[in-house]
Design a protein around this motif. Structure first.
Motif, PDB file in Angstrom:
ATOM      1  N   HIS A   1       0.834  -1.206   0.000  1.00  0.00           N
ATOM      2  CA  HIS A   1       0.000   0.000   0.000  1.00  0.00           C
ATOM      3  C   HIS A   1       0.870   1.258   0.000  1.00  0.00           C
ATOM      4  CE1 HIS A   1      -3.225  -2.797   0.966  1.00  0.00           C
ATOM      5  NE2 HIS A   1      -2.507  -3.236   1.975  1.00  0.00           N
ATOM      6  N   PRO A   2       1.603   1.441  -1.092  1.00  0.00           N
ATOM      7  CA  PRO A   2       2.527   2.587  -1.123  1.00  0.00           C
ATOM      8  C   PRO A   2       1.840   3.928  -0.878  1.00  0.00           C
ATOM      9  CG  PRO A   2       2.245   1.615  -3.317  1.00  0.00           C
ATOM     10  CD  PRO A   2       1.629   0.677  -2.340  1.00  0.00           C
ATOM     11  N   ASP A   3       0.599   4.071  -1.339  1.00  0.00           N
ATOM     12  CA  ASP A   3      -0.114   5.337  -1.131  1.00  0.00           C
ATOM     13  C   ASP A   3      -0.359   5.608   0.349  1.00  0.00           C
ATOM     14  OD1 ASP A   3      -0.227   6.117  -3.723  1.00  0.00           O
ATOM     15  OD2 ASP A   3      -2.136   5.147  -4.127  1.00  0.00           O
ATOM     16  N   TRP A   4      -0.836   4.575   1.043  1.00  0.00           N
ATOM     17  CA  TRP A   4      -1.068   4.734   2.481  1.00  0.00           C
ATOM     18  C   TRP A   4       0.235   5.049   3.194  1.00  0.00           C
ATOM     19  CZ3 TRP A   4      -5.432   6.287   3.012  1.00  0.00           C
ATOM     20  CH2 TRP A   4      -6.624   5.582   2.858  1.00  0.00           C
ATOM     21  N   TYR A   5       1.277   4.293   2.824  1.00  0.00           N
ATOM     22  CA  TYR A   5       2.560   4.508   3.483  1.00  0.00           C
ATOM     23  C   TYR A   5       3.077   5.924   3.231  1.00  0.00           C
ATOM     24  CZ  TYR A   5       7.010   3.499   5.621  1.00  0.00           C
ATOM     25  OH  TYR A   5       8.081   3.519   6.475  1.00  0.00           O
ATOM     26  N   ASP A   6       2.922   6.334   1.996  1.00  0.00           N
ATOM     27  CA  ASP A   6       3.333   7.671   1.611  1.00  0.00           C
ATOM     28  C   ASP A   6       2.638   8.719   2.472  1.00  0.00           C
ATOM     29  OD1 ASP A   6       3.599  10.146   0.049  1.00  0.00           O
ATOM     30  OD2 ASP A   6       4.419   8.840  -1.481  1.00  0.00           O
ATOM     31  N   LEU A   7       1.333   8.553   2.579  1.00  0.00           N
ATOM     32  CA  LEU A   7       0.533   9.485   3.370  1.00  0.00           C
ATOM     33  C   LEU A   7       1.027   9.545   4.822  1.00  0.00           C
ATOM     34  CD1 LEU A   7      -1.870  11.153   2.529  1.00  0.00           C
ATOM     35  CD2 LEU A   7      -3.374   9.379   3.383  1.00  0.00           C
ATOM     36  N   LEU A   8       1.380   8.389   5.356  1.00  0.00           N
ATOM     37  CA  LEU A   8       1.791   8.323   6.757  1.00  0.00           C
ATOM     38  C   LEU A   8       3.195   8.872   6.993  1.00  0.00           C
ATOM     39  CD1 LEU A   8       0.444   4.805   7.778  1.00  0.00           C
ATOM     40  CD2 LEU A   8      -0.289   7.019   8.693  1.00  0.00           C
ATOM     41  N   PHE A   9       4.121   8.561   6.086  1.00  0.00           N
ATOM     42  CA  PHE A   9       5.520   8.823   6.406  1.00  0.00           C
ATOM     43  C   PHE A   9       6.285   9.678   5.405  1.00  0.00           C
ATOM     44  CE2 PHE A   9       4.778   4.751   8.705  1.00  0.00           C
ATOM     45  CZ  PHE A   9       4.982   5.248   9.976  1.00  0.00           C
ATOM     46  N   LEU A  10       5.694   9.927   4.253  1.00  0.00           N
ATOM     47  CA  LEU A  10       6.479  10.634   3.236  1.00  0.00           C
ATOM     48  C   LEU A  10       5.852  11.925   2.735  1.00  0.00           C
ATOM     49  CD1 LEU A  10       7.643   7.503   1.255  1.00  0.00           C
ATOM     50  CD2 LEU A  10       9.100   9.063   2.548  1.00  0.00           C
TER      51      LEU A  10
END
Lengths: 203, 203
Positions: B103-112
């Motif tokens: 879930h790169p989008d979710w991860y992005d939202l959380l940490f990037l």
DNA sequence: TTGATTCACTAAACACTGTTCAGTAACTTT
DNA sequence: AAAGTTACTGAACAGTGTTTAGTGAATCAA
């Protein structure tokens, strides 16, 4: 011939002036504050003129990324002269993290900005970045060759160390270390670096 | 009272519908494709209406970040039931990376995502994220208590492992692994994870 | 030198963003 | 039924990246 070459020179000059303005604005206000109109204003031309010298904002982005890559290479330069591969590797890592913490904007541009990564392989900044990365990988290979590690999988070793360093810097750059008080963050990074070095010694 | 409570319910419903639309759009087009007008269009209201339920886009961003944090917590849930702290730690790390890659989008939202981090400490998403992070730190502490490491500096151990995992995922999410062919990236991540586990065993 | 052609540049617009505000029509209260 | 409140919207503002038609100057061909 003379006129043509003069025009060529003028074109290159203008490109340089645009980039220089972009550079300054980026340094002053970060990537967010950088826009076509602000560049145009600084060089005292209309925004449309920018597009006569750069295809679009992405092209300026790539040019800036090149500058960032050059700044990073320069920052890492002192490590290249160290003879012992293990010492060189440690110095390289230390300087890498140091660069990220000292120049978060540059680091962001190089490794964190969500931007036109599609055809970056064709860009000069990619070539420069790859050269620096290759130097790192080669240093790890030299360590392997000199039996500093039990493991011989230099690719994975290099990648693992890079992930740790990049993780440290990017958590810092993107402000995801707020669970740690600002004062201890530097100390934590230092300790973690020492720890990964210790861990690497056992590889 | 009845009318007031009904209105309150309707207000909450509308907020939920807006967030649900934002969620869907985010899942379909990523954070870039998410804008106020697209949300308005999907719920068949005017853009101005959004602002009657959310102060600004940041508030929607925080709400989405909460969803991402919840998705991450759910993804990591299987690890929480593992008794042995060392096994739990490994499972946790594996699931963490797995979540980021899936879930790169979710991860992005959380940490990037570069976004309104200023007052995130006051947001629910922060509380949720902190809980998950605390679980991770506590697992490391449990490992230390059970003498799985020689080192007793659990804070630094946790941070070091987190940096590695985060580095892996974020290099992937932000497409900075183009020097490795797409086919080998997964394998490299797996090898690196195994390597950091080995390294941790020596701590 | 003169007339044609090319060039460098720009004003103004377009299509997007986030956001605000005055106004309206329906709902609620008196 | 009149007054007040609420939910909603059209239209606008300001800020993005980018394009286009046009203008005056530089260059070229005669």
């Amino acid at each position: 011939m003379s006129i043509a070459s003069r025009k060529e020179r003028e074109k290159a000059d203008m490109r340089a002036r645009i980039l220089s303005a972009a550079h300054d604005i980026f340094k002053e206000n970060g990537y967010d504050g950088l826009n076509i109109r602000s560049i145009a204003e600084r060089i005292e031309y209309s925004p449309a003129t920018i597009y006569l010298y750069y295809k679009d904002k992405n092209e300026i982005f790539f040019a800036l990324q090149y500058e960032a890559a050059a700044a990073k290479r320069d920052h890492l330069l002192p490590a290249t002269t160290i003879e012992d591969p293990w010492e060189r590797l440690i110095a390289f890592g230390r300087l890498y993290v140091d660069f990220g913490l000292k120049h978060p904007d540059w680091y962001d541009l190089l490794f964190l900005t969500r931007a036109p990564m599609e055809h970056i392989e064709n860009q000069e900044c990619w070539t420069l970045g790859m050269a620096t990365h290759s130097f790192f990988v080669e240093t790890v290979e030299a360590c392997v060759a000199a039996r500093y590690f039990k493991s011989t999988d230099s690719a994975t070793i290099a990648y693992t160390l890079w992930c740790h360093a990049h993780g440290m810097v990017s958590l810092f750059v993107r402000e995801r270390m707020r669970m740690y008080p600002a004062e201890v963050r530097g100390e934590l990074a230092k300790k973690s670096f020492e720890m990964i070095v210790k861990m690497a010694e056992s590889l």
